[in-house]
Design a protein around this motif. Structure first.
Motif, short mmCIF file in Angstrom:
data_model
loop_
_atom_site.label_atom_id
_atom_site.label_comp_id
_atom_site.label_asym_id
_atom_site.label_seq_id
_atom_site.Cartn_x
_atom_site.Cartn_y
_atom_site.Cartn_z
N SER A 1 46.64 42.01 36.36
CA SER A 1 46.55 43.34 36.97
C SER A 1 45.58 43.24 38.13
O SER A 1 44.38 43.00 37.91
CB SER A 1 46.06 44.37 35.95
OG SER A 1 45.70 45.57 36.61
N LEU A 2 46.07 43.40 39.33
CA LEU A 2 45.21 43.25 40.50
C LEU A 2 44.10 44.31 40.51
O LEU A 2 42.95 44.02 40.85
CB LEU A 2 46.04 43.35 41.79
CG LEU A 2 45.29 43.00 43.08
CD1 LEU A 2 44.71 41.60 43.00
CD2 LEU A 2 46.25 43.11 44.27
N ALA A 3 44.45 45.52 40.06
CA ALA A 3 43.45 46.59 40.02
C ALA A 3 42.33 46.23 39.05
O ALA A 3 41.14 46.39 39.33
CB ALA A 3 44.10 47.91 39.64
N ALA A 4 42.72 45.73 37.87
CA ALA A 4 41.72 45.36 36.86
C ALA A 4 40.90 44.18 37.33
O ALA A 4 39.69 44.11 37.09
CB ALA A 4 42.42 45.04 35.54
N PHE A 5 41.55 43.25 38.04
CA PHE A 5 40.84 42.07 38.52
C PHE A 5 39.77 42.47 39.54
O PHE A 5 38.64 41.98 39.52
CB PHE A 5 41.83 41.09 39.15
CG PHE A 5 41.20 39.81 39.63
CD1 PHE A 5 40.79 38.84 38.73
CD2 PHE A 5 41.02 39.58 40.98
CE1 PHE A 5 40.20 37.66 39.18
CE2 PHE A 5 40.44 38.41 41.44
CZ PHE A 5 40.03 37.45 40.52
N LYS A 6 40.11 43.40 40.43
CA LYS A 6 39.14 43.86 41.42
C LYS A 6 37.99 44.60 40.76
O LYS A 6 36.88 44.66 41.30
CB LYS A 6 39.84 44.77 42.45
CG LYS A 6 40.76 44.02 43.40
CD LYS A 6 41.39 44.96 44.40
CE LYS A 6 42.27 44.20 45.40
NZ LYS A 6 42.91 45.13 46.37
N ALA A 7 38.26 45.15 39.56
CA ALA A 7 37.21 45.87 38.83
C ALA A 7 36.36 44.93 37.97
O ALA A 7 35.46 45.38 37.28
CB ALA A 7 37.84 46.95 37.95
N GLY A 8 36.67 43.64 38.03
CA GLY A 8 35.86 42.66 37.30
C GLY A 8 36.48 42.15 36.02
O GLY A 8 35.85 41.37 35.29
N SER A 9 37.71 42.56 35.69
CA SER A 9 38.37 42.11 34.47
C SER A 9 39.35 40.99 34.81
O SER A 9 40.28 41.19 35.60
CB SER A 9 39.13 43.26 33.81
OG SER A 9 39.83 42.82 32.67
N VAL A 10 39.12 39.79 34.26
CA VAL A 10 39.99 38.65 34.56
C VAL A 10 40.98 38.43 33.43
O VAL A 10 40.68 38.72 32.27
CB VAL A 10 39.16 37.37 34.80
CG1 VAL A 10 38.23 37.55 35.97
CG2 VAL A 10 38.38 36.99 33.55
#
Length: 213
Positions: free
Chosen positions: A194-203
């Protein structure tokens, strides 16, 4: 390990940020007197990693996706560089031809398997090294380094063959130095990104597991 294995390395940039390491399986039985007995179910450790912790940006996500697709998920194994343990010498030390003893000569035997021994005052365990890094293997017999023309290395199996003219004499100690990878595969057929989650710090979790022979 030629079936279902690609002799390619997981992107080094991602592996250096991965988390994980060796695991073992031990049966522990509690006794009626309050004591316990312990039995090792596995003779050797099996390593697991999470490569998701090595992701840093969109380029890494794409590189991971492309590599995952090329391996077809869990179908094909590949090489993985352990960020801590990937050489015959301890971290920060130079690899030398006398790092690890891999055998003793008998005047006839010319084939030896690369291995690495972990030991201290309490005990020791020896691990077979199947995936040495290309052009990294150096050998010595009784402390005297062999020239590259004196031996051949199978970089897919970790087997070294010493030329007849350099056959180790009876009792001669054969040693080796090398860098190495670990044969692993993806431990999932699906990666959730999830690109949105990744930008929020979740890998995403990207589990890898060592392939045992």
């Amino acid at each position: 390990m030629s079936n279902g294995f690609h002799e390619v390395r997981f992107p080094l940039r991602l592996s250096l940020g991965a988390s994980g390491g060796p695991g073992r399986r031990t049966d522990i039985v509690a006794l009626s007197n309050g004591g316990e007995t312990r039995n090792a179910r596995w003779a050797d450790a099996r390593r697991r990693y999470d490569a998701g912790t090595g992701l840093r940006g969109l380029e890494d996500l794409y590189q991971l996706t492309a590599f995952f697709e090329a391996r077809r998920g869990q179908l094909y194994g590949f090489r993985f560089r352990d960020p801590v343990d990937h050489a015959s010498a301890p971290p920060g030390q130079t690899v030398t031809a006398i790092d690890q003893q891999i055998g003793t000569g008998d005047g006839v035997e010319t084939e030896f398997e690369l291995s690495k021994t972990y030991s201290d005052a309490g005990g020791a365990t020896t691990r077979r090294i199947e995936k040495p890094s290309e052009s990294s293997v150096v050998l010595a017999v009784d402390g005297l380094a062999l020239t590259p023309s004196d031996y051949a290395v199978d970089y897919a199996t970790g087997l070294v063959t010493i030329a007849p003219g350099a056959t180790p004499a009876p009792g001669a100690v054969v040693t080796a130095g090398y860098e190495f990878d670990i044969p692993v595969r993806f431990d999932t057929d699906r990666i959730e990104i999830s690109l949105a989650a990744f930008k929020a710090g979740s890998v995403p979790t990207v589990p890898l597991v060592e392939i045992k022979p």
